[in-house]
Design a protein around this motif. Structure first.
Motif, PDB file in Angstrom:
ATOM      1  N   LEU A  57       0.822  -1.074  -0.107  1.00  0.00           N
ATOM      2  CA  LEU A  57      -0.153  -0.050  -0.231  1.00  0.00           C
ATOM      3  C   LEU A  57       0.800   1.385   0.144  1.00  0.00           C
ATOM      4  O   LEU A  57       0.490   2.330  -0.831  1.00  0.00           O
ATOM      5  N   PHE A  58       1.974   1.268   0.705  1.00  0.00           N
ATOM      6  CA  PHE A  58       2.914   2.378   0.870  1.00  0.00           C
ATOM      7  C   PHE A  58       3.361   2.510  -0.452  1.00  0.00           C
ATOM      8  O   PHE A  58       3.311   3.773  -1.033  1.00  0.00           O
ATOM      9  N   LEU A  59       3.894   1.498  -1.137  1.00  0.00           N
ATOM     10  CA  LEU A  59       4.642   1.716  -2.236  1.00  0.00           C
ATOM     11  C   LEU A  59       3.565   2.085  -3.265  1.00  0.00           C
ATOM     12  O   LEU A  59       4.063   2.892  -4.360  1.00  0.00           O
ATOM     13  N   SER A  60       2.319   1.840  -3.284  1.00  0.00           N
ATOM     14  CA  SER A  60       1.439   1.888  -4.562  1.00  0.00           C
ATOM     15  C   SER A  60       1.158   3.584  -4.608  1.00  0.00           C
ATOM     16  O   SER A  60       0.990   4.034  -5.634  1.00  0.00           O
ATOM     17  N   THR A  61       1.398   4.070  -3.458  1.00  0.00           N
ATOM     18  CA  THR A  61       1.251   5.823  -3.399  1.00  0.00           C
ATOM     19  C   THR A  61       2.233   6.221  -4.317  1.00  0.00           C
ATOM     20  O   THR A  61       1.771   7.448  -4.708  1.00  0.00           O
ATOM     21  N   LEU A  62       3.358   5.533  -4.572  1.00  0.00           N
ATOM     22  CA  LEU A  62       4.218   6.136  -5.539  1.00  0.00           C
ATOM     23  C   LEU A  62       3.786   6.233  -6.789  1.00  0.00           C
ATOM     24  O   LEU A  62       4.300   7.005  -7.969  1.00  0.00           O
ATOM     25  N   MET A  63       2.632   5.351  -7.299  1.00  0.00           N
ATOM     26  CA  MET A  63       2.321   5.189  -8.662  1.00  0.00           C
ATOM     27  C   MET A  63       1.190   6.362  -8.800  1.00  0.00           C
ATOM     28  O   MET A  63       0.942   6.558 -10.147  1.00  0.00           O
ATOM     29  N   ILE A  64       0.828   7.108  -8.032  1.00  0.00           N
ATOM     30  CA  ILE A  64       0.073   8.300  -8.333  1.00  0.00           C
ATOM     31  C   ILE A  64       0.559   9.504  -8.350  1.00  0.00           C
ATOM     32  O   ILE A  64       1.446   9.889  -7.327  1.00  0.00           O
ATOM     33  N   PRO A  65       0.561  10.123  -9.385  1.00  0.00           N
ATOM     34  CA  PRO A  65       1.336  11.610  -9.328  1.00  0.00           C
ATOM     35  C   PRO A  65       0.817  12.576  -8.636  1.00  0.00           C
ATOM     36  O   PRO A  65      -0.492  12.736  -8.486  1.00  0.00           O
ATOM     37  N   LEU A  66       1.604  13.640  -8.155  1.00  0.00           N
ATOM     38  CA  LEU A  66       0.944  14.559  -6.997  1.00  0.00           C
ATOM     39  C   LEU A  66       0.099  15.366  -7.843  1.00  0.00           C
ATOM     40  O   LEU A  66      -0.906  15.725  -7.272  1.00  0.00           O
ATOM     41  N   GLU A  67       0.085  15.466  -9.203  1.00  0.00           N
ATOM     42  CA  GLU A  67      -0.880  16.535  -9.966  1.00  0.00           C
ATOM     43  C   GLU A  67      -2.257  15.974  -9.705  1.00  0.00           C
ATOM     44  O   GLU A  67      -3.149  16.779  -9.545  1.00  0.00           O
ATOM     45  N   ALA A  68      -2.604  14.432  -9.514  1.00  0.00           N
ATOM     46  CA  ALA A  68      -3.888  14.043  -9.432  1.00  0.00           C
ATOM     47  C   ALA A  68      -4.330  14.088  -7.972  1.00  0.00           C
ATOM     48  O   ALA A  68      -5.480  13.987  -7.697  1.00  0.00           O
ATOM     49  N   LEU A  69      -3.300  14.194  -7.137  1.00  0.00           N
ATOM     50  CA  LEU A  69      -3.642  14.302  -5.624  1.00  0.00           C
ATOM     51  C   LEU A  69      -3.882  15.719  -5.193  1.00  0.00           C
ATOM     52  O   LEU A  69      -4.218  15.978  -4.107  1.00  0.00           O
ATOM     53  N   MET A  70      -3.519  16.793  -6.023  1.00  0.00           N
ATOM     54  CA  MET A  70      -3.266  17.988  -5.701  1.00  0.00           C
ATOM     55  C   MET A  70      -4.622  18.673  -5.001  1.00  0.00           C
ATOM     56  O   MET A  70      -4.579  19.168  -3.781  1.00  0.00           O
ATOM     57  N   ILE A  71      -5.755  18.527  -5.536  1.00  0.00           N
ATOM     58  CA  ILE A  71      -6.859  19.013  -5.050  1.00  0.00           C
ATOM     59  C   ILE A  71      -7.349  18.523  -3.807  1.00  0.00           C
ATOM     60  O   ILE A  71      -7.509  19.182  -2.726  1.00  0.00           O
TER      61      ILE A  71
END
Lengths: 273, 425
Positions: A108-122
């Motif tokens: 789960l920890f590592l999977s967060t690496l797969m999502i780019p910051l741009e998608a999480l920004m808002i």
């Protein structure tokens, strides 16, 4: 004899490649001392025809360099301390404690690496705002502190420590906390040094997140301030270069200080296998 | 014991840094009540600068504060390329800013405050603006932006090189080059002077489109629903642009290599630079030689292309009334005149057309003249917020492909028409 020739060729190549890599840095440094009229002169000059400190003076006077440096240092130091603290404990736990779902947690920890910051920004912005951290230095310190990369690095390194050693410590009567502080931390020092350098670099160079999380010019970090020299049509090169040089210096210093840990790290891992 | 000391030291350090952190952000709140009883309001303004306009804007807000002691400004300097990101995150995150300087209100139109209710009427407001500024105030037919400053394209030239080659530049609007004379003049300067290159031509679809208009063409039909970019006038513009490259009047390294035309001119390598009035300040401060500004050539007609910046307010902002009130102040005649005069911009207002600039006044007169002859079609095209962003991107790519020899001018323009979905089919 053959060895000497080989060395000579090798060193020549290394010097050429080294000079190649170093050139842009030297160019930035030399250009930051050129008057604006000379910046783009043709043919280009490596050594300025006339030296000027105007850009440096304007970096301090107009661009408020001191304030930005202070903000950046605070963010970098605090964030690095927190990062080391969290990542070391998490990495060690995931490496040495057997509990249900430990692998799942790591994945789960590592999977967060797969999502780019741009998608999480808002979503991150909304969380930040509701926590009351928006437009504070804490807002750029806390969210990126628990990096999955850091946890992974520490875990992989701690895995290589023999279990017997920890068991022996337990038999000698050491508690979990004591084992962690007195035994594990000294042993994983090289990876902590590496992580420190990474963390300092990440926080020092962070741009997008501070851009979103900070809206008060007084809380700007150096990277944000640097980018503001770039307009739609024009770039204010002189002060930009001077400030870039000033921004580089602390990073280079940190690297030089931690350099011996790097080498130590390589030596230690070399002996282990 | 030794260990405990170490930990204590570390804790102390952390505590020190923590207190330093919180020092930096205790005084940024708003909503305090002043002694007068009027609520304090802080307006968040997202701003970007190319030259001195940020300083001038700050002065204007200081003036404004004297008349409105309850208003404070938090000017958030932002790099141009990140303005939209910053606006969008804040709007979506439920923390809309109050005001922003933008170059394309169409990108964020759904977040903007409609200004009809705050200004006397949309029509009277638009009538105050020059025709080339009007389209920038509206997205669709919604009045959402206040044009604050305008730019025009023009020609910068290196005086020494033109003297060396004995070539004179047009000195009045009655005596302009046509396209052939323009190309020949630069070729002559390039061959007979120390200039290493002829014409530095900005790699920008907007600068490129100047040629389309000069040749009598447009990008869109008048109602903005059809592309006209593959008609003979626009294709002719591309043929001419290709010829300028083939004759090496324009160095290929700009459009095909991404080299910076600004530094080519600034370093006295290029004899001429086709760009806009935003460079005046830059060249005044940073070019170590004599340069001048002259008129663009006239082919079928004269045309520059108007660019501009607008100021917008946001409907989700907490201070819409105060924001709109400031917009009215900012675009009022005297304030706008001060703003454009000190920042070396052109004014969008009809009644601020004869500004006496303190520096570069001759050059500014030429830019003003270019803007005044620019057909309204240019503003229509460039404020076509729905389709222009896509066309703009393809235009750059297809012009490059033409210069490369991968496409003929006609093919390149047809391709844009074919691959743009205008929703008509």
């Amino acid at each position: 004899m053959a060895n000497k020739t080989k060395n000579f060729v090798l060193y020549t190549i290394l010097v050429i490649v080294g000079a190649f890599m170093l050139f842009p840095v030297l160019w930035v440094v030399s250009s930051s001392f050129k008057p604006s009229t000379e910046l783009f002169s043709w043919p280009p000059t490596m050594i300025p025809n006339s030296l000027t400190f105007d850009h440096y003076i304007s970096a301090f006077e107009n661009a408020n360099f001191g304030q930005y440096l202070f903000n950046t240092v605070v963010v970098t130091v605090v964030a690095t301390i927190i990062t080391l603290f969290i990542n070391t404990m998490a990495g060690y736990a995931l490496a040495k404690y057997r509990f249900k779902g430990s692998t799942l947690i790591l994945v789960l920890f590592l999977s967060t690496l797969m999502i780019p910051l741009e998608a999480l920004m808002i979503p991150m912005f909304i969380v930040l705002k509701n926590l009351g951290l928006y437009n504070t230095l804490w807002g750029i310190i806390i969210p990126p502190a628990a990096t999955p990369t850091g946890v992974f690095l520490v875990r992989q390194y701690a895995m290589s420590l023999p279990d017997e050693m920890i068991e022996a410590a337990k038999i000698d009567g050491a508690g979990e906390w004591k084992i962690f502080v007195r035994l594990i931390i000294p042993l994983i020092k090289p990876i902590l040094a590496t992580l420190t350098i990474f963390s300092i670099m990440w926080r020092w160079q962070d741009y997008i997140w501070p851009l979103i999380a900070i809206s008060d010019t007084r809380l700007y970090t150096l990277e944000l301030a640097l980018a503001n020299f770039i307009g739609e049509y024009s770039v204010d090169w002189g002060p930009l270069l001077a400030m870039a040089v000033l921004t580089m210096v602390p990073l280079i210093t940190v690297f030089l200080v931690f350099q011996r840990f790097f080498i130590q790290g390589i030596m230690m891992s070399g002996m282990k296998d | 014991m030794k260990l405990r000391n170490k930990w204590f030291g570390a804790l102390l350090l952390v505590a020190l840094v923590l207190s330093a952190c919180s020092d930096g952000n205790t005084d940024s709140g708003d909503g305090n009540v002043e002694e007068t009883g009027e609520a304090k309001v802080t307006l968040d303004v997202i701003w970007f600068s190319d030259g001195d306009e940020g300083e001038v804007f700050k002065e204007i807000t200081e003036e404004y504060k004297k008349e409105h002691p309850n208003v404070e400004f938090n000017i958030i300097d932002t790099p141009y390329s990140d303005v939209n990101d910053r606006i969008r995150t804040r709007v979506s995150g439920g923390d809309a800013p109050d005001l922003a300087r933008v170059s394309n209100p169409g990108m964020i139109s759904d977040a903007l405050l409609e200004l009809d209710d705050y200004f006397d009427s949309k029509e009277t407001f638009l009538e105050q603006l020059s025709p080339s500024a009007r389209p920038w105030a509206q997205v669709g037919d919604k009045f959402v932006a206040v044009p604050t400053d305008m730019t025009a394209h023009g020609l910068f030239y290196n005086k020494a090189y033109f003297e060396q080659a004995g070539v004179e530049v047009p000195s009045s609007p009655d005596d302009l080059w046509d396209w052939d004379e323009f190309a020949n003049a630069i070729e002559k300067v390039k061959e007979n002077s120390d200039a290493r290159m002829g014409l530095a031509y900005d790699m920008s679809p907007s600068r490129y489109s100047t040629l389309i208009y000069q040749n009598g063409g447009t990008i869109f039909s008048e109602d903005g629903t059809q592309l006209t970019i593959n008609e003979p006038e626009a294709v002719g513009a591309l043929e001419y642009f290709k010829e300028l490259h083939d004759r090496e009047i324009i160095p290929k390294s700009i459009w095909l290599g991404g080299e910076n035309p600004n530094s080519m001119f600034r370093s006295a390598q290029a004899a001429m630079h086709l760009s806009g009035n935003w460079n005046l300040q830059n060249y005044s401060e940073n070019a170590g030689f004599e340069w001048g500004v002259t008129y663009l050539p006239e082919e079928v007609r004269r045309s520059s292309v108007a660019g501009g910046k607008q100021m917008v307010a946001f409907k989700d902002s907490e201070h819409t009334d105060e924001a709109a009130e400031f917009l009215q102040y900012f675009i009022s005649k005297d304030v706008n005149e001060k703003y454009v005069k000190e920042s070396l911009f052109l004014s969008p207002r009809n009644d601020v057309q004869d500004v006496q600039y303190e520096i570069n006044s001759e050059a500014m007169e030429i830019f003003q003249n270019e803007l005044s002859v620019t057909p309204e079609a240019t503003a229509n095209d460039w404020s076509n917020f729905e389709y222009m962003p896509e066309v703009e991107k393809q235009l750059t790519e297809n012009v490059q492909k033409t210069l490369n020899g991968d496409m003929s001018p006609q093919e390149a323009m047809d391709d844009i028409v074919e691959s743009t979905d205008m929703g008509s089919e």
